[in-house]
Design a protein around this motif. Structure first.
Motif, PDB file in Angstrom:
ATOM      1  N   PRO A 283       0.833  -1.207   0.000  1.00 40.18           N
ATOM      2  CA  PRO A 283       0.000   0.000   0.000  1.00 40.18           C
ATOM      3  C   PRO A 283       0.866   1.254   0.000  1.00 40.18           C
ATOM      4  CG  PRO A 283      -0.754  -1.564   1.663  1.00 40.18           C
ATOM      5  CD  PRO A 283       0.555  -2.066   1.168  1.00 40.18           C
ATOM      6  N   PRO A 284       0.540   2.246  -0.813  1.00 41.24           N
ATOM      7  CA  PRO A 284       1.322   3.489  -0.799  1.00 41.24           C
ATOM      8  C   PRO A 284       1.269   4.155   0.569  1.00 41.24           C
ATOM      9  CG  PRO A 284      -0.126   3.382  -2.726  1.00 41.24           C
ATOM     10  CD  PRO A 284      -0.514   2.255  -1.824  1.00 41.24           C
ATOM     11  N   LEU A 285       2.343   4.850   0.910  1.00 42.00           N
ATOM     12  CA  LEU A 285       2.468   5.455   2.226  1.00 42.00           C
ATOM     13  C   LEU A 285       1.310   6.399   2.529  1.00 42.00           C
ATOM     14  CD1 LEU A 285       4.363   5.799   4.719  1.00 42.00           C
ATOM     15  CD2 LEU A 285       5.348   7.769   3.530  1.00 42.00           C
ATOM     16  N   ARG A 286       0.886   7.181   1.534  1.00 43.90           N
ATOM     17  CA  ARG A 286      -0.153   8.187   1.789  1.00 43.90           C
ATOM     18  C   ARG A 286      -1.515   7.572   2.093  1.00 43.90           C
ATOM     19  NH1 ARG A 286       0.756   7.995  -3.666  1.00 43.90           N
ATOM     20  NH2 ARG A 286      -1.037   7.492  -4.984  1.00 43.90           N
ATOM     21  N   THR A 287      -1.694   6.285   1.741  1.00 43.10           N
ATOM     22  CA  THR A 287      -2.988   5.653   1.985  1.00 43.10           C
ATOM     23  C   THR A 287      -3.147   5.132   3.404  1.00 43.10           C
ATOM     24  OG1 THR A 287      -2.218   3.462   1.257  1.00 43.10           O
ATOM     25  CG2 THR A 287      -3.120   4.942  -0.435  1.00 43.10           C
ATOM     26  N   TRP A 288      -2.032   4.934   4.109  1.00 36.39           N
ATOM     27  CA  TRP A 288      -2.158   4.406   5.463  1.00 36.39           C
ATOM     28  C   TRP A 288      -1.543   5.294   6.540  1.00 36.39           C
ATOM     29  CZ3 TRP A 288       2.385   3.320   8.097  1.00 36.39           C
ATOM     30  CH2 TRP A 288       3.531   3.135   7.319  1.00 36.39           C
ATOM     31  N   LEU A 289      -0.593   6.160   6.191  1.00 38.14           N
ATOM     32  CA  LEU A 289      -0.052   7.100   7.165  1.00 38.14           C
ATOM     33  C   LEU A 289      -0.967   8.315   7.194  1.00 38.14           C
ATOM     34  CD1 LEU A 289       2.101   7.690   9.234  1.00 38.14           C
ATOM     35  CD2 LEU A 289       3.545   8.620   7.432  1.00 38.14           C
ATOM     36  N   SER A 290      -2.142   8.121   7.784  1.00 36.92           N
ATOM     37  CA  SER A 290      -3.198   9.115   7.768  1.00 36.92           C
ATOM     38  C   SER A 290      -3.140   9.993   9.009  1.00 36.92           C
ATOM     39  CB  SER A 290      -4.548   8.409   7.709  1.00 36.92           C
ATOM     40  OG  SER A 290      -4.695   7.609   8.865  1.00 36.92           O
ATOM     41  N   GLY A 291      -4.120  10.910   9.108  1.00 35.87           N
ATOM     42  CA  GLY A 291      -4.198  11.784  10.259  1.00 35.87           C
ATOM     43  C   GLY A 291      -4.262  11.061  11.587  1.00 35.87           C
ATOM     44  N   PRO A 292      -5.161  10.083  11.747  1.00 35.44           N
ATOM     45  CA  PRO A 292      -5.239   9.371  13.018  1.00 35.44           C
ATOM     46  C   PRO A 292      -3.949   8.664  13.410  1.00 35.44           C
ATOM     47  CG  PRO A 292      -7.222   8.997  11.749  1.00 35.44           C
ATOM     48  CD  PRO A 292      -6.277   9.727  10.847  1.00 35.44           C
ATOM     49  N   LEU A 293      -3.266   8.062  12.437  1.00 32.06           N
ATOM     50  CA  LEU A 293      -2.015   7.371  12.762  1.00 32.06           C
ATOM     51  C   LEU A 293      -0.923   8.377  13.114  1.00 32.06           C
ATOM     52  CD1 LEU A 293      -0.443   4.799  13.082  1.00 32.06           C
ATOM     53  CD2 LEU A 293      -0.047   4.742  10.614  1.00 32.06           C
ATOM     54  N   ALA A 294      -0.843   9.479  12.350  1.00 29.33           N
ATOM     55  CA  ALA A 294       0.141  10.513  12.672  1.00 29.33           C
ATOM     56  C   ALA A 294      -0.128  11.098  14.052  1.00 29.33           C
ATOM     57  CB  ALA A 294       0.108  11.612  11.613  1.00 29.33           C
ATOM     58  N   ALA A 295      -1.401  11.287  14.386  1.00 27.37           N
ATOM     59  CA  ALA A 295      -1.755  11.804  15.704  1.00 27.37           C
ATOM     60  C   ALA A 295      -1.353  10.825  16.800  1.00 27.37           C
ATOM     61  CB  ALA A 295      -3.257  12.076  15.767  1.00 27.37           C
ATOM     62  N   THR A 296      -1.576   9.552  16.554  1.00 30.88           N
ATOM     63  CA  THR A 296      -1.187   8.525  17.528  1.00 30.88           C
ATOM     64  C   THR A 296       0.311   8.571  17.795  1.00 30.88           C
ATOM     65  OG1 THR A 296      -2.994   7.080  16.823  1.00 30.88           O
ATOM     66  CG2 THR A 296      -1.157   6.040  17.970  1.00 30.88           C
ATOM     67  N   LEU A 297       1.096   8.755  16.737  1.00 25.32           N
ATOM     68  CA  LEU A 297       2.550   8.809  16.893  1.00 25.32           C
ATOM     69  C   LEU A 297       2.983  10.064  17.655  1.00 25.32           C
ATOM     70  CD1 LEU A 297       3.581   7.602  13.315  1.00 25.32           C
ATOM     71  CD2 LEU A 297       3.494   6.257  15.424  1.00 25.32           C
ATOM     72  N   LEU A 298       2.307  11.191  17.402  1.00 29.21           N
ATOM     73  CA  LEU A 298       2.639  12.416  18.127  1.00 29.21           C
ATOM     74  C   LEU A 298       2.271  12.302  19.605  1.00 29.21           C
ATOM     75  CD1 LEU A 298       1.641  15.211  15.592  1.00 29.21           C
ATOM     76  CD2 LEU A 298       3.892  14.898  16.636  1.00 29.21           C
TER      77      LEU A 298
END
Length: 381
Positions: free
Chosen positions: A184-199
């Motif tokens: 899967p391309p990065l932009r399809t799964w590294l979404s807002g919710p996942l980025a927020a979880t990492l932050l």
């Protein structure tokens, strides 16, 4: 995997003592080596995870295990400039024990039981942090630097070999991608919710390392350094109790709520920083939320990331926590140097809240594509 994490908890103190005592440099120089190693691990974790997704567990563990073993056997024989130069690439190829353990658990444990599994994993992490640094200090002070540092390399090698031989699954049978299915391309799964979880994860580790720095500073300023070991053990024990409770309940608060409570509870700790036993008691509530917050982070990442990129996602989680650790110590240290240890606790809490707030605001701005993608992948299979 708990045993594989043990040398990772020993590296910081042993490197510091080696640079200061054996190489004759200051603590600042030792911090440079530690920072290079931490930066390397943060940069390498997603790349190593991506290669596990692509090539499987064995070739990556073999490469990382060999590199880590050779590096730590060589450390006692390196000059300071060479050690600094080697620390970053060695960090990049560190055996990814943490992210690998979480990836294996996701493959072995059904989704409805992962909270308990991740909580147990976090509890074991706390146990290794109770054992590893003390063992590293004892080895390098009572034996020799060569024995201690080579011993770390030996543990890296043994655990990598055992992992290679056992070859645990990184995906279960239902998660195997159909033939011809691309990544899967990065932009399809590294979404807002996942980025927020990492932050939010970075904020949690910022808060935790900042709390440790402020605790050490408070004990030192009041002449209670001799009680440091007991205070840290109680902090770890409180985290373990919280992890047990988090894994046992049928429904638990989300990561964001746990992070909010973790940070809010540490802010006023500075009001009770003396005597040492009162500080220890004041630290228990916030540490009860330590293991649950980390376990909830892992559970969220595993649910948002598709199985085909789970290794890279877990590597990003490792990178975010490393960056939180790297930022928390100097920021809180700066606050303490220009005020008092009591304000260090406030800096730790507010800094963690700031990172978490950025993550939550990011969620509101982005479309939650990852859950839909993950659901679609599961439905297709």
């Amino acid at each position: 995997m708990a045993f594989a994490r043990l040398p990772l908890t020993m590296t910081g103190v042993t490197l510091t003592l080696y640079v200061v005592s054996n190489l004759g440099h200051g603590y600042g120089a030792a911090g440079v080596v530690g920072a290079a190693s931490t930066l390397g691990t943060a940069l390498g974790a997603p790349l190593v995870g991506r290669n596990i997704d692509r090539y499987g567990l064995r070739p990556v563990v073999a490469a990382c295990g060999t590199t880590s073993t050779v590096f730590w056997f060589a450390v006692p024989h390196l000059s300071y400039p060479v050690l600094v130069a080697c620390a970053l690439p060695a960090g990049v190829l560190t055996v990814p024990a943490g992210s690998l353990a979480r990836q294996i658990l996701a493959a072995l444990v059904p989704p409805e039981q992962r909270r308990a599994a991740y909580s147990l994993d976090t509890i074991l992490v706390e146990a290794t942090f109770m054992i590893g640094p003390a063992a590293g200090i004892a080895a390098i002070t009572s034996l020799s630097a060569t024995v201690a540092l080579s011993g770390i390399g030996l543990i890296f090698g043994i655990t990598a070999l055992l992992t290679y031989l056992l070859n645990p699954p990184i995906r279960n049978e239902d998660e195997q991608a159909p033939a011809g299915t691309g990544r899967p391309p990065l932009r399809t799964w590294l979404s807002g919710p996942l980025a927020a979880t990492l932050l939010v994860a970075a904020g949690a580790l910022f808060c935790l390392i900042g709390t440790e720095v402020a605790t050490l500073a408070a004990l030192r300023s009041h002449g209670d350094v001799s009680w440091t070991g007991l205070v840290i053990v109680v902090m770890c024990a409180a985290s373990i109790v919280g992890g047990i409770a988090h894994g046992a309940v049928r429904r638990a608060p989300p990561q964001s709520v746990l992070m909010l409570l973790l940070a809010v509870l540490v802010i006023p700790v500075g009001l009770a920083d003396r005597p040492w036993w009162l500080l220890m008691l004041a630290l228990i509530p916030t540490n009860l939320l330590c293991a649950p917050t980390i376990a909830a982070t892992t559970e969220t990442v595993s649910s948002l990331a598709p199985p085909a990129v789970r290794g890279e996602a877990m590597g990003l989680q490792d990178a975010s926590t490393r960056l939180g650790l790297a930022a928390g110590s100097p920021v809180v240290g700066f606050a303490i140097d220009h005020s008092s240890p009591a304000w260090g606790f406030a800096a730790a809490g507010f800094g963690g809240l700031l990172l978490a707030a950025i993550g939550l605001l990011w969620t509101r701005r982005r479309t939650p594509a990852a859950p839909a993608l993950a659901a679609g992948v599961r439905a297709h299979r």
